[in-house]
Design an enzyme around this catalytic site. Sequence first.
Site, PDB file in Angstrom:
ATOM      1  N   GLU A 300      19.406  26.550  45.226  1.00  0.00           N
ATOM      2  CA  GLU A 300      20.216  27.605  45.838  1.00  0.00           C
ATOM      3  C   GLU A 300      20.170  27.581  47.366  1.00  0.00           C
ATOM      4  OE1 GLU A 300      22.596  30.235  45.750  1.00  0.00           O
ATOM      5  OE2 GLU A 300      21.454  31.082  43.992  1.00  0.00           O
ATOM      6  N   ASP A 304      23.279  26.782  50.063  1.00  0.00           N
ATOM      7  CA  ASP A 304      23.704  27.684  50.838  1.00  0.00           C
ATOM      8  C   ASP A 304      23.779  27.049  52.344  1.00  0.00           C
ATOM      9  OD1 ASP A 304      23.570  29.684  49.016  1.00  0.00           O
ATOM     10  OD2 ASP A 304      22.198  30.811  49.436  1.00  0.00           O
ATOM     11  N   SER A 518      27.245  32.049  44.254  1.00  0.00           N
ATOM     12  CA  SER A 518      26.324  31.574  45.520  1.00  0.00           C
ATOM     13  C   SER A 518      26.928  30.251  46.466  1.00  0.00           C
ATOM     14  CB  SER A 518      24.931  30.977  44.857  1.00  0.00           C
ATOM     15  OG  SER A 518      25.352  29.940  44.085  1.00  0.00           O
ATOM     16  N   ASP A 560      46.316  35.827  47.991  1.00  0.00           N
ATOM     17  CA  ASP A 560      46.195  36.463  46.713  1.00  0.00           C
ATOM     18  C   ASP A 560      46.137  35.633  45.521  1.00  0.00           C
ATOM     19  OD1 ASP A 560      45.934  38.869  45.214  1.00  0.00           O
ATOM     20  OD2 ASP A 560      48.062  39.293  45.141  1.00  0.00           O
ATOM     21  N   ILE A 561      45.140  35.862  44.834  1.00  0.00           N
ATOM     22  CA  ILE A 561      44.572  35.163  43.598  1.00  0.00           C
ATOM     23  C   ILE A 561      45.125  36.038  42.414  1.00  0.00           C
ATOM     24  CG2 ILE A 561      43.128  33.856  42.216  1.00  0.00           C
ATOM     25  CD1 ILE A 561      43.769  32.743  44.861  1.00  0.00           C
ATOM     26  N   GLY A 579      47.377  41.967  44.500  1.00  0.00           N
ATOM     27  CA  GLY A 579      46.699  42.943  45.227  1.00  0.00           C
ATOM     28  C   GLY A 579      45.415  42.723  44.751  1.00  0.00           C
ATOM     29  N   ASP A 581      41.585  43.062  42.912  1.00  0.00           N
ATOM     30  CA  ASP A 581      41.382  42.988  41.885  1.00  0.00           C
ATOM     31  C   ASP A 581      39.887  42.857  41.781  1.00  0.00           C
ATOM     32  OD1 ASP A 581      41.028  40.109  41.303  1.00  0.00           O
ATOM     33  OD2 ASP A 581      42.928  40.092  41.661  1.00  0.00           O
TER      34      ASP A 581
END
Length: 600
Positions: A300, A304, A518, A560-561, A579, A581
């Site tokens: 992790e 990062d 993450s 937008d996806i 839009g 979601d």
Amino acid sequence: MKGSMTWTYVVHLLGLTACALGVPQKQAYRVKETVDPPTGWVQYSPAPADHIIDLRIGLPQDKFELLEQALYEVSDPHHHRYGQHLSKEEVDELVAPHPKSMNAVDEWLASHGIDMNSLSRSSAKDWVMVKVPVNLAEKMLDTTYHVWKHVESGVSLVRTTTYSLPEHVHDHVDLVTPTTYFGPLKGMSTTFHWSDAQPAALSSNAPPIKSASGTAVDASCNSTITISCLQQLYNITGYNSSAINGNKIGITGYLEQYANIQDLQSFYQEQRPDALGSSFNYTSVNGGQNSQNLSEAGAEANLDVQFAFGLTHPTPAYFYSTGGQPPYDPDLKTTTDTNEPYAEWLDYILSHPNPPQTISTSYGDDEQTVPQSYAVRTCAGFAQLGARGVSLLVSSGDGGVGDNDANATTTICKTNDGRNATRFIPTYPATCPYVTSVGGTVSIPEVAVYFSGGGFSNYFPTPLYQLGAVTEYLGHLPLNSYSGLFNRFGRGFPDVSAQGDYFRVWIGGKPAHIGGTSASSPAFAGVVSLLNDARLSKGLPPLGFLNPMLYTKGVKGLTDITEGNNPGCGTEGFNATTGWDPITGLGTPNFGLLKEIVLS
């Protein structure tokens, strides 16, 4: 009659004597907080009387509503105060407790023989910290602590399911910890596998793929995400950040996740050779460590720092390692058995006069495992950061709407309030309205990745800045869709999204692939840090709290996806659509467009 008067006099005299000697008097107590034993935890034994607890007492923040008002005004690009962030001293003044609350709490502690010199306080004095043995904490809180064990993980904690406060102290305390918080804080890496692919495999001779935003992306990015992939996909290629304009970026680390510098150099050599030889500033919070033993490198933490710092080099980088979750062991008399590190990290960062302008965190809990009082209080701490000009990004979670299982016949998506009702499980702190929550995408062109956490909070109402977007989404959702499974009036999350799978990182001296939100949060944070870099280089203030800008003028800088869903709790979850979601938010970043927007 005479005997009665004499007895009354004696009792009164004894009471005065006890007060003079500092002996605590029997006080009327009222329950402050109570929870049902959470699923998966069993009561193991009474807590040892001499076990030391780091008791934290949260006092009401006297003028928080003014702090919240200021936060929204300085974060709203259409308000005349936009960008006029508050100083540390101004924020401290707004959240400082009322003197009456400070006096009431100090007198209560003194009545239990606690020396005022043994106390420590947060920067704004809204938290009081003191180390006490279990037997004293039980008297102070009129409760009984036990050692609780988590059946699946074997982790043990010292906790109680209820505690009380004296009547006259009740209104002067928001919460006391550690008490009823059983949340299993976790990182958001959902997939992990080793890769033997050599650097040559990180590019392809195949024709480039066109992204939804129109940029050309190397075909290899459909199977392996690198710094170059993110630069191409999010229209960052060619932008060079500054090392000297005052911009900084930060990453939080918890759960003994260590960011390894040798791995970072291997990553830089492979993907960002101009950064080779550079590193990050490490800060220990609450005893947090950062071992450089390769065998202890954290997946992790490495993910990062490698991607957030790789995207933003040479921007000065900071890694905060926060301690606070070793397993309880009565033989070691550990004094840090709490897994409530957000408050610890907030104590540190809010006391610092110049925190990084962009910070990412990839850790969270199921919202229902975090006592609402603690969630509200730490969320208020994130608001303080925003008011001071910090953009805080958090992963939205990796369980879809709950457990990532669309076909479960026996779902684990159950409430822990005693009803055992089936319900979607939102993630905290992604549900805090004062942070920017980041969901996940995959492939090119991008679609929502199936594990992307998203939904609606059961603790926080829909904030005004997203009310229109959320209302529009729900307006297209069939009225009886998932009836009773989520709170239609809750804060919707995530706010935005970014790639979340097949990230190539270096861990323990070897390359690996990781997926999870993450990865999405530090990737989006890298873009935000570059936007801050552009603003600071032009003499403009940093962006600070992003959401009021993103949901208004900033939406034109997002892609937008509209495909994908996040299954869980025996359902298909929510769908990505035109839009906002609750799986990809408003979409993924286009740095070039966003830069024009934030500089205009």
